[in-house]
Scaffold this active site. Structure first.
Site, mmCIF file in Angstrom:
data_model
loop_
_atom_site.group_PDB
_atom_site.id
_atom_site.type_symbol
_atom_site.label_atom_id
_atom_site.label_comp_id
_atom_site.label_asym_id
_atom_site.label_seq_id
_atom_site.Cartn_x
_atom_site.Cartn_y
_atom_site.Cartn_z
ATOM 1 N N HIS A 119 -6.013 0.580 -2.628
ATOM 2 C CA HIS A 119 -6.189 -0.770 -1.771
ATOM 3 C C HIS A 119 -7.168 -1.639 -2.296
ATOM 4 C CE1 HIS A 119 -3.898 2.414 0.519
ATOM 5 N NE2 HIS A 119 -3.311 1.450 1.176
ATOM 6 N N ASP A 140 -2.628 -2.127 -2.969
ATOM 7 C CA ASP A 140 -1.893 -2.861 -1.785
ATOM 8 C C ASP A 140 -2.612 -3.746 -0.619
ATOM 9 O OD1 ASP A 140 -0.006 -1.123 -2.926
ATOM 10 O OD2 ASP A 140 0.449 0.094 -1.053
HETATM 11 ZN ZN ZN Z 1 -0.060 -1.130 3.018
#
Ligand code: ZN
Length: 443
Positions: free
Chosen positions: A401, A258
């Site tokens: 992430h 992400d």
């Molecule tokens: Zn996010």
């Protein structure tokens, strides 16, 4: 039939030429412009019981500039946390800061900080810093223009707004905040081709506003001149997506990344995926799509999936339905602009959703996760690797992430290891298509 599918992609030619004069009045920045021309992005996250903080800012290696940025962030954060202390809303409070950086030429660098606070109300603030590398000092509008020049800028701005939004220009606030004073026009950046002015929400209009002026149009008042703009064409060829052979009877999981892309870490993860013939899903931010078109194109060409993680990573549940719609649609378009693909999956920031979010996402799957690596918290490769190896099971959607070195390193270790354990590494959409499990799927 998906595993036999061969899709031909006609790659878009990305031509970033913005010619002066003709573009003087374009209202919003084009999604095909490069927004982060200098500085390494630094990411700070705090997800707490009562509040969320999500900050991306640049490290420029120019001491004065970095110190000033740090100052702004420190003050903004302190005032936010103070307000959070006596805040008791049904939604989590949120502070979201992102940036854009511009190189005018060898001399002038500009940073624009977009700050969004959501407490009892939502508040958006824009702050700009323009730095003169030659004089080693910050620049204000009156360093670049004399009084006449600022008046001329104001006349052009008023003209522009009166033409484009005539019914909103009759207010007292408009005449007050459009007057040719330094204060009204001192929030600006110097792009290669144009000077861009920002007006805070609640000044000219209820919403924030942008006005850009090509240097050529104010030549009489400034020595600033337009620079050559780079034109790049990432792909000349028509390329194919790889053919995949996914066995629905064998275990499979979906790695998801992400908040990217980022230059270094996303590329390293893509390398590892490619080397191991594995795929993943990247939930990218619309605001970054146009910054890294080559990386997004690479994702698709190498068989990965791109998901929609909204345009600016705001907690959608605090926004109006129109703003949620804008966050989603703007992202779909900016991803499509550079890849020729519209995402089929959406992951709302913080996984937070409500009826409005579901309605705005209609036709696309909303996806959360089933295994959270908490990589943003530990920032530790070993912790991430161990958590995944300990908890992973068939059908998992794993949250990471692509913002940190530790996550990229963990992915490099995990990808071959998970394959050795018998897991097929597939995209979220493939997991839903082939898997028996519907982990993380909301609709
Ligand atoms: Zn996010």
């Amino acid at each position: 039939m998906r595993n036999m599918k061969i899709t031909r992609i006609v790659c878009p030619f990305l031509i970033l030429a913005l010619f002066c004069g003709c573009m003087a009045n374009s209202k919003l920045e084009k999604s095909t412009s490069i927004h982060q021309e200098f500085g390494d992005s630094v990411h700070e996250k705090e997800y707490e019981e009562k509040y969320l903080i999500n900050i991306t800012y640049p490290k420029t290696r120019i001491e004065a500039l970095d110190a000033q940025i740090e100052n702004v962030l420190k003050e903004t954060k302190a005032s936010y946390l103070k307000q959070v202390a006596d805040f008791s809303g049904s939604q989590k409070a949120e502070l979201n800061i992102d940036y854009q950086s511009y190189v005018k030429d060898e001399r002038y660098l500009s940073i624009k900080l977009d700050m969004f606070e959501s407490l009892n109300e939502n508040k958006e603030t824009i702050q700009t810093l323009v730095y003169d590398q030659k004089e080693e000092e910050f620049v204000h509008l009156d360093d670049l223009f004399d009084e006449e020049g600022i008046k001329e800028i104001a006349d052009q701005a008023k003209n522009y707004f009166q033409k484009t939004m005539p019914e909103e220009c009759g207010s007292k606030a408009f005449s007050l905040y459009s007057a040719g004073t330094l204060q009204n026009y001192d929030t600006f950046v110097l792009r290669k081709d144009a000077i861009v002015f920002y007006f805070q929400e609640g000044t000219l209009f209820d919403k924030s506003a942008v006005f850009e002026l090509c240097y050529d149009d104010i030549q009489k008042h400034t020595k600033l001149a337009s620079e050559e703009l780079s034109v790049f064409v990432p792909y000349e060829d028509i390329l194919n997506e790889p053919v995949k052979n996914i066995d629905p009877n064998q275990p499979m999981i979906a790695l998801t990344f992400d908040d990217g892309p980022t230059k270094k870490y996303t590329s390293a993860i893509l390398d590892a995926l490619k080397e191991n013939q594995a795929s993943a899903t990247f939930f990218v931010l619309g605001s970054r799509a146009s910054d890294f078109p080559e990386i997004l194109q690479r994702m698709i060409l190498e068989g990965n999936e791109i998901g929609n993680h909204t345009y600016s990573h705001k907690q959608l549940t605090t926004l109006s339905k129109a703003n949620i719609e804008e966050e989603i649609t703007h992202t779909q378009e900016s991803i499509h602009d550079v890849t020729n693909h519209y995402p089929n999956v959406i992951r709302p920031p913080y996984g937070s959703k409500n009826e409005d979010v579901m309605q705005c996402a209609e036709g696309k799957k909303i996806v959360t996760w089933s295994l959270d690596t908490e990589d943003w918290r530990s920032r530790n490769t070993e912790t991430i690797v161990n958590k995944v190896l300990k908890e992973v099971k068939d059908g998992d959607i794993i949250l990471m992430h692509d913002l940190y070195a530790s996550t990229a390193e963990a992915a490099i270790i995990l990808i071959p290891k998970l394959k050795d354990m018998g897991y097929q590494l597939v995209t979220v959409s493939e997991l839903y298509d082939y898997g028996k499990n519907e982990a993380g799927k909301i609709m």
